[in-house]
Scaffold this motif. Structure first.
Motif, mmCIF file in Angstrom:
data_model
loop_
_atom_site.group_PDB
_atom_site.id
_atom_site.type_symbol
_atom_site.label_atom_id
_atom_site.label_comp_id
_atom_site.label_asym_id
_atom_site.label_seq_id
_atom_site.Cartn_x
_atom_site.Cartn_y
_atom_site.Cartn_z
ATOM 1 N N PRO A 171 0.804 -1.236 0.000
ATOM 2 C CA PRO A 171 0.000 0.000 0.000
ATOM 3 C C PRO A 171 0.835 1.283 0.000
ATOM 4 N N SER A 172 1.921 1.311 0.764
ATOM 5 C CA SER A 172 2.741 2.533 0.732
ATOM 6 C C SER A 172 3.504 2.635 -0.582
ATOM 7 N N ALA A 173 3.916 1.504 -1.144
ATOM 8 C CA ALA A 173 4.578 1.527 -2.451
ATOM 9 C C ALA A 173 3.611 2.011 -3.529
ATOM 10 N N ALA A 174 2.323 1.702 -3.376
ATOM 11 C CA ALA A 174 1.324 2.137 -4.359
ATOM 12 C C ALA A 174 1.215 3.654 -4.399
ATOM 13 N N VAL A 175 1.357 4.297 -3.257
ATOM 14 C CA VAL A 175 1.316 5.767 -3.218
ATOM 15 C C VAL A 175 2.498 6.327 -4.012
ATOM 16 N N THR A 176 3.678 5.765 -3.785
ATOM 17 C CA THR A 176 4.874 6.196 -4.519
ATOM 18 C C THR A 176 4.710 5.931 -6.010
ATOM 19 N N LEU A 177 4.189 4.751 -6.354
ATOM 20 C CA LEU A 177 4.012 4.380 -7.759
ATOM 21 C C LEU A 177 3.050 5.334 -8.465
ATOM 22 N N GLN A 178 1.990 5.718 -7.786
ATOM 23 C CA GLN A 178 1.040 6.639 -8.411
ATOM 24 C C GLN A 178 1.665 8.016 -8.606
ATOM 25 N N ALA A 179 2.422 8.477 -7.631
ATOM 26 C CA ALA A 179 3.059 9.796 -7.740
ATOM 27 C C ALA A 179 4.160 9.809 -8.798
ATOM 28 N N ALA A 180 4.939 8.726 -8.874
ATOM 29 C CA ALA A 180 6.088 8.691 -9.775
ATOM 30 C C ALA A 180 5.737 8.319 -11.207
ATOM 31 N N ALA A 181 4.734 7.440 -11.397
ATOM 32 C CA ALA A 181 4.468 6.944 -12.746
ATOM 33 C C ALA A 181 3.000 6.978 -13.147
ATOM 34 N N GLY A 182 2.108 7.404 -12.254
ATOM 35 C CA GLY A 182 0.700 7.515 -12.610
ATOM 36 C C GLY A 182 -0.070 6.210 -12.594
ATOM 37 N N PHE A 183 0.446 5.179 -11.940
ATOM 38 C CA PHE A 183 -0.234 3.883 -11.877
ATOM 39 C C PHE A 183 -0.991 3.745 -10.570
ATOM 40 N N ALA A 184 -2.251 3.324 -10.663
ATOM 41 C CA ALA A 184 -3.100 3.128 -9.498
ATOM 42 C C ALA A 184 -3.502 1.650 -9.405
ATOM 43 N N PRO A 185 -3.800 1.167 -8.204
ATOM 44 C CA PRO A 185 -4.215 -0.230 -8.050
ATOM 45 C C PRO A 185 -5.489 -0.531 -8.839
ATOM 46 N N THR A 186 -5.560 -1.735 -9.396
ATOM 47 C CA THR A 186 -6.758 -2.173 -10.111
ATOM 48 C C THR A 186 -7.713 -2.932 -9.204
ATOM 49 N N GLY A 187 -7.204 -3.418 -8.069
ATOM 50 C CA GLY A 187 -8.010 -4.245 -7.182
ATOM 51 C C GLY A 187 -7.840 -5.724 -7.432
ATOM 52 N N ASP A 188 -7.088 -6.081 -8.470
ATOM 53 C CA ASP A 188 -6.852 -7.490 -8.786
ATOM 54 C C ASP A 188 -5.522 -7.956 -8.214
ATOM 55 N N GLY A 189 -5.531 -9.147 -7.650
ATOM 56 C CA GLY A 189 -4.311 -9.751 -7.144
ATOM 57 C C GLY A 189 -4.420 -11.257 -7.257
ATOM 58 N N ALA A 190 -3.286 -11.932 -7.206
ATOM 59 C CA ALA A 190 -3.309 -13.379 -7.363
ATOM 60 C C ALA A 190 -2.078 -14.011 -6.733
#
Length: 194
Positions: free
Chosen positions: A25-44
């Motif tokens: 979750p904290s990496a997702a914040v960085t990823l969205q700020a740095a590259a514009g990628f947001a979680p899709t809600g899918d995982g496996a």
């Protein structure tokens, strides 16, 4: 690890640390700020295909555990197989529920491990997308205890966006334990949600 192991180039296997998943979750914040990628809600969770009553019992236990989540909509975990013969236990959440998705992935991995299926576990992934239709997954290598990005090129048969993967690697270096050996960044073609 002894002197003979060092001389022969043997390495001590890394003990899986499933708690590393909670850094997503904290990496997702960085990823969205740095590259514009947001979680899709899918995982496996991916594992070598297992057959038999013991696995069916484990699958039922995982279903029951995730069914206990009162806020969950839809099936808790779907079982699918890809074209390469691997099995995937897939969890789908809303895009804003990344912490809950991580809990699902952790629970599935833990249940597999506790029931003796640890050696069959390969990886776990969480899906991300940007506004232009590009997708990527942050893949956790179970046997290495590390993450790497996997970014398939949209519309291209089994081709990756290596530049994006390296950009994500650099952006998340402080957030996740990134796999430094690029030869271990295995493609996960056919992964659900990608």
């Amino acid at each position: 690890m002894g002197l003979l192991d060092i001389l022969l180039g043997r390495t001590k296997p890394v003990v899986p640390d499933l708690d590393q998943l909670f850094a997503l979750p904290s990496a997702a914040v960085t990823l969205q700020a740095a590259a514009g990628f947001a979680p899709t809600g899918d995982g496996a969770v991916c594992f070598a295909t297992v057959e038999g009553a013991a696995f069916e019992q484990t699958h039922r236990e995982v279903q029951a555990l995730l069914d206990a989540d009162a806020g969950r909509t839809g099936p808790p975990v779907e079982l699918s197989r890809d074209g390469y013969g691997y099995s995937w236990l897939v969890s789908r959440r809303s895009p804003g529920e990344l912490p809950e998705l991580v809990n699902d992935l952790h629970a599935v991995n833990s249940a597999m491990e506790v029931n003796g299926f640890g050696p069959q576990l390969l990886c776990s992934l969480a899906g991300f997308a940007d506004g232009t239709g590009r997708v990527l997954a942050l893949v956790y290598l179970y046997k290495r205890g590390t993450f790497y990005p996997f970014a398939p090129l949209p519309g291209a048969a089994e081709r990756r966006d290596g530049a994006l993967e390296l950009q994500v690697k650099a952006a998340l270096a402080d957030d996740l334990r990134i796999e430094q050996d690029l030869s271990r960044w295995f493609p996960v073609w056919g992964a659900p949600g990608l």
